[in-house]
Design an enzyme around this catalytic site. Structure first.
Site, PDB file in Angstrom:
ATOM      1  N   CYS A  91       0.857  -1.366  -0.176  1.00  0.00           N
ATOM      2  CA  CYS A  91      -0.003   0.388  -0.005  1.00  0.00           C
ATOM      3  C   CYS A  91       0.823   0.750  -0.022  1.00  0.00           C
ATOM      4  O   CYS A  91       0.541   2.394  -0.745  1.00  0.00           O
ATOM      5  CB  CYS A  91      -0.600  -0.108   1.153  1.00  0.00           C
ATOM      6  SG  CYS A  91      -1.978   1.831   1.407  1.00  0.00           S
ATOM      7  N   CYS A 196      -6.587  -2.647   7.772  1.00  0.00           N
ATOM      8  CA  CYS A 196      -7.618  -1.441   8.231  1.00  0.00           C
ATOM      9  C   CYS A 196      -8.927  -1.753   6.925  1.00  0.00           C
ATOM     10  O   CYS A 196      -9.887  -1.289   7.263  1.00  0.00           O
ATOM     11  CB  CYS A 196      -7.084   0.371   7.303  1.00  0.00           C
ATOM     12  SG  CYS A 196      -6.879  -0.341   4.531  1.00  0.00           S
TER      13      CYS A 196
END
Length: 361
Positions: A91, A196
């Site tokens: 990410c 997340c």
């Protein structure tokens, strides 16, 4: 002389909020938040509130499709291959310092700042033609307990030269104090969750809903004795003890995962320790490190590695890079390391500096 335009990646959390606070007086700062999906709504809302309190502009960039394609889908695919991936590494490389950085530049930013606990140092070096050029060194945070350099080892020089880490020299306690003093802290503020996009950190439920390869199978010991049944290989990782068979004289751990036979093999803790590993997809914060390791300028004795985020840096005795494919590596440790896990990242350090790393095979 105009001030630099700096976009601050805002999550509504303490770290990015304080990063923005520290920068707003030094440059033309604005907030930028990536929207990654419904789970990210609160982050967007809180980032907007913080920017209003700081009286700086706030922009939202919708990266849902990119995040699903580049991070969530590969995460599921790797678990279906019975690996234990680290999506935060990818990410940072592809989303935050890829799509978000380009989005910030399109909005006029010269740099992108984040709330990572890590440091950057610019040094001047001479190349073979005696030309002076800048090199950007990625360093551990001053506060080692908060250091996040492990997650950033795949960043390139092209990315590093466009990044600012304002809180890399601070402790988490110092950052939180600034946040509270300047109304940048929400009373119900929680530490960001491990991954997340997994609700309530419930891996099992997420994999059950998204992974088609969660088939039950047999659990055996090292001698081949059947001990029970497992609920699907993706639910297990090397070194795991929780959720296994109980009632034995000594603790048992996941020692091996047999993909072909759909088996989990358990053993005592001593079998978890290994003195070497192989890695793939090697990446370097500066390509010069590759040749310096190959020609011996950087020696094994100068190197330490981490095989997971909270792992204590370990000394190595030897590193060999693939002759045909330099994206492959073999590493030998001075002392055997516990639970070397395929899919996790191995990160290579020389002192405080991040050299690079790869994915454990």
């Amino acid at each position: 002389m105009r001030k630099n335009n700096v976009a601050v990646a805002m999550s509504g959390g303490v770290d990015s909020s304080v990063a923005a606070f520290l920068l707003q007086k030094k440059c033309q700062a604005f907030g930028i938040t990536m929207y990654l999906g419904p789970f990210h709504k609160q982050a967007v809302e809180r980032a907007k509130i913080i920017c209003q309190r700081l009286k700086i502009p706030h922009h939202v960039i919708d990266l849902q499709k990119e995040f699903q394609k580049e991070i969530v889908n590969p995460f599921i695919k790797e678990y279906c291959r019975f690996q234990t991936p680290n999506p935060c590494v990818w990410c940072n490389k592809k989303i935050k310092f890829g799509y978000l950085l380009r989005g910030a530049q399109n909005l006029g930013a010269d740099y992108l700042a984040t709330g990572h606990y890590t440091r950057l140092q610019r040094v001047k070096i001479k190349n073979q033609k005696s030309e002076i050029r800048n090199i950007y060194q990625l360093l551990k945070a001053k506060c080692k307990n908060s250091d996040q350099s492990y997650f950033l080892y795949r960043l390139s020089q092209m990315q590093l030269k466009k990044i600012i880490f304002p809180i890399g020299n601070m402790s988490k306690t110092e950052v939180k104090k600034i946040a509270i003093q300047n109304n940048l802290y929400f009373k119900d503020q929680k530490e960001s969750r491990e991954i997340c996009f997994i609700p309530d950190n419930d891996y099992r439920k997420f994999l059950e809903n998204n992974c088609s390869c969660c088939k039950e199978g047999i659990i055996k010991d090292l001698k081949g004795n059947v001990l029970g049944r497992h609920k699907g290989l993706p639910f297990y990782t090397i070194g795991q003890r929780k959720g296994l068979i109980s009632g034995f004289k000594f603790p048992l751990y996941v020692a091996r995962i047999d993909k072909k036979k759909n088996l989990i093999i358990l053993g005592p803790e001593r079998v978890l320790y290994k003195k070497q590993l192989a890695a793939k997809d090697m990446a370097w914060t500066n390509n010069q490190f590759l040749s310096e390791i190959e020609n011996g300028s950087i020696k094994a004795k100068d190197i330490t590695v981490k095989i997971r985020y909270r792992h204590k840096p370990a000394k190595i005795s030897k590193i060999i890079l693939g002759k045909v494919n330099s994206r492959q590596a073999k590493i030998w440790f001075k002392k055997a390391q516990r639970a070397i896990t395929p899919g996790q990242s191995i990160v290579i350090y020389k002192g405080e500096q991040v050299l690079g790393g790869g994915i454990i095979k």
